[in-house]
Design an enzyme around this catalytic site. Structure first.
Site, short mmCIF file in Angstrom:
data_model
loop_
_atom_site.label_atom_id
_atom_site.label_comp_id
_atom_site.label_asym_id
_atom_site.label_seq_id
_atom_site.Cartn_x
_atom_site.Cartn_y
_atom_site.Cartn_z
N LYS A 70 -6.61 -8.32 -21.30
CA LYS A 70 -6.90 -8.85 -22.63
C LYS A 70 -8.40 -9.01 -22.93
O LYS A 70 -8.81 -8.96 -24.08
CB LYS A 70 -6.17 -10.18 -22.83
CG LYS A 70 -4.66 -10.02 -22.91
CD LYS A 70 -3.98 -11.34 -23.20
CE LYS A 70 -2.47 -11.15 -23.33
NZ LYS A 70 -1.79 -12.40 -23.73
N ASP A 106 -1.16 -13.54 -30.29
CA ASP A 106 -0.74 -14.70 -29.50
C ASP A 106 -1.19 -15.99 -30.18
O ASP A 106 -0.46 -16.98 -30.22
CB ASP A 106 -1.35 -14.65 -28.09
CG ASP A 106 -0.76 -13.57 -27.22
OD1 ASP A 106 0.43 -13.25 -27.40
OD2 ASP A 106 -1.49 -13.06 -26.36
N GLY A 129 -4.02 -22.57 -16.59
CA GLY A 129 -4.36 -21.16 -16.75
C GLY A 129 -5.74 -21.01 -17.36
O GLY A 129 -6.26 -21.94 -17.98
N SER A 130 -6.34 -19.82 -17.18
CA SER A 130 -7.68 -19.61 -17.72
C SER A 130 -7.93 -18.18 -18.19
O SER A 130 -9.06 -17.80 -18.46
CB SER A 130 -8.73 -19.96 -16.66
OG SER A 130 -8.59 -19.13 -15.51
N GLY A 131 -6.88 -17.39 -18.32
CA GLY A 131 -7.02 -16.00 -18.75
C GLY A 131 -7.02 -15.84 -20.26
O GLY A 131 -7.23 -16.79 -21.02
N GLY A 132 -6.76 -14.60 -20.70
CA GLY A 132 -6.80 -14.30 -22.13
C GLY A 132 -5.79 -15.07 -22.94
O GLY A 132 -6.09 -15.55 -24.04
N MET A 133 -4.57 -15.22 -22.41
CA MET A 133 -3.56 -15.98 -23.14
C MET A 133 -3.93 -17.45 -23.19
O MET A 133 -3.69 -18.14 -24.19
CB MET A 133 -2.19 -15.80 -22.48
CG MET A 133 -1.05 -16.49 -23.21
SD MET A 133 -0.80 -15.79 -24.86
CE MET A 133 0.63 -16.72 -25.41
#
Length: 271
Positions: A70, A106, A129-133
């Site tokens: 992402k 999203d 969490g720490s990603g794109g989502m």
């Protein structure tokens, strides 16, 4: 009636490390219901630049982007729509005559679900969490007016950066953290190696009011099952998947299906 596949059929696709079936079934069922000359196919890749070049070169109309692409996909695109530019995360590519623009559906799906669930903007949260989502969820929370939250992420650099970007706290592990709203934006509970993992400690689940898991496969993760057993309000990854896929469908085709058609496609996709 959907036309037979021909040289004029438009292709849409998805890219993910672990491709699922929801998007493929959802989009293709709507094409059938609406008689649209499109086909949708899921892919994975070890060559992201090559895959994005293929979208451009082959005239692929649209592409859904999932973990872990992402953010990595952004330099490969020609531009970003506001939804993606605001959070530097892309989950949708639209191809207009070889010009690739990134979107983030999203973000709008998360906000819509929090709104429909009557989640008070004053509700404190813990987001894992720490990603794109996670960026999309954190941005949605901030833009709804949530001011009290903690980002939980093992990667201190990414976790602190995300927390600092949106004005939230950070810590590496859930520990004994509790909050009325718990949100899992990690693969914990996802089909595969993490299928039996619980995203939050049982005590935190017992203490929360709302459990929100963005994992779509399976729809009933260990986290959501534990929340149901404790009588908590739940927001599911299946709901996120449906809303964001619907927005993608409209971006790709320019057609807005009826609520009945969406419900039929979503039931088929989950089947």
């Amino acid at each position: 009636m959907k036309p037979a596949i021909s040289r004029d059929t438009l292709l849409c696709m998805s890219l993910a490390a672990r491709p699922g079936t929801f998007g493929t079934r959802f989009h293709n069922r709507l094409y059938e219901l609406l008689g649209l000359d499109y086909v949708y196919k899921a892919f994975t890749t070890q060559d992201l630049p090559g895959a994005i070049g293929g979208i451009r070169a082959l005239g692929i109309r649209g592409c859904a982007i999932s973990m872990p692409f992402k953010e990595a996909v952004i330099p490969l695109l020609d531009g970003l729509a506001g939804s993606a530019a605001a959070i530097d995360s892309v989950n949708t590519i639209v191809n207009e005559a070889g010009t690739l623009t990134g979107y983030n559906t999203d973000y709008s799906a998360v906000r819509a679900l929090l709104d429909s669930g009557d989640v008070d903007p004053g509700t404190a949260f813990v987001l894992r969490g720490s990603g794109g989502m996670a960026k999309a969820v954190a941005a949605g929370l901030r833009d709804r007016g949530h001011r009290h939250g903690t980002i939980v992420a093992r990667d201190e650099g990414r976790g602190r950066a995300l927390a600092d970007s949106y004005g939230f706290a950070w810590q590496a592990e859930p520990g004994d953290l509790t909050a009325p709203l718990l949100i899992n934006v990690t693969p914990l509970g996802m089909a595969g190696a993490d299928a039996e993992a619980l995203a939050f400690p049982p005590a935190a689940i017992e203490a929360c009011a709302i459990a929100f898991d963005v994992v779509a496969l399976p729809a009933e993760t260990p986290f959501l099952r534990a929340a149901a057993a404790a009588g908590k309000q739940r927001i599911t990854g299946a709901e996120v998947a449906m809303l964001q896929a619907l927005e993608q469908f409209v971006l790709y085709t320019g057609v807005t299906p009826s609520d009945e058609q969406v419900a039929i496609a979503a039931d088929f996709a989950r089947g």
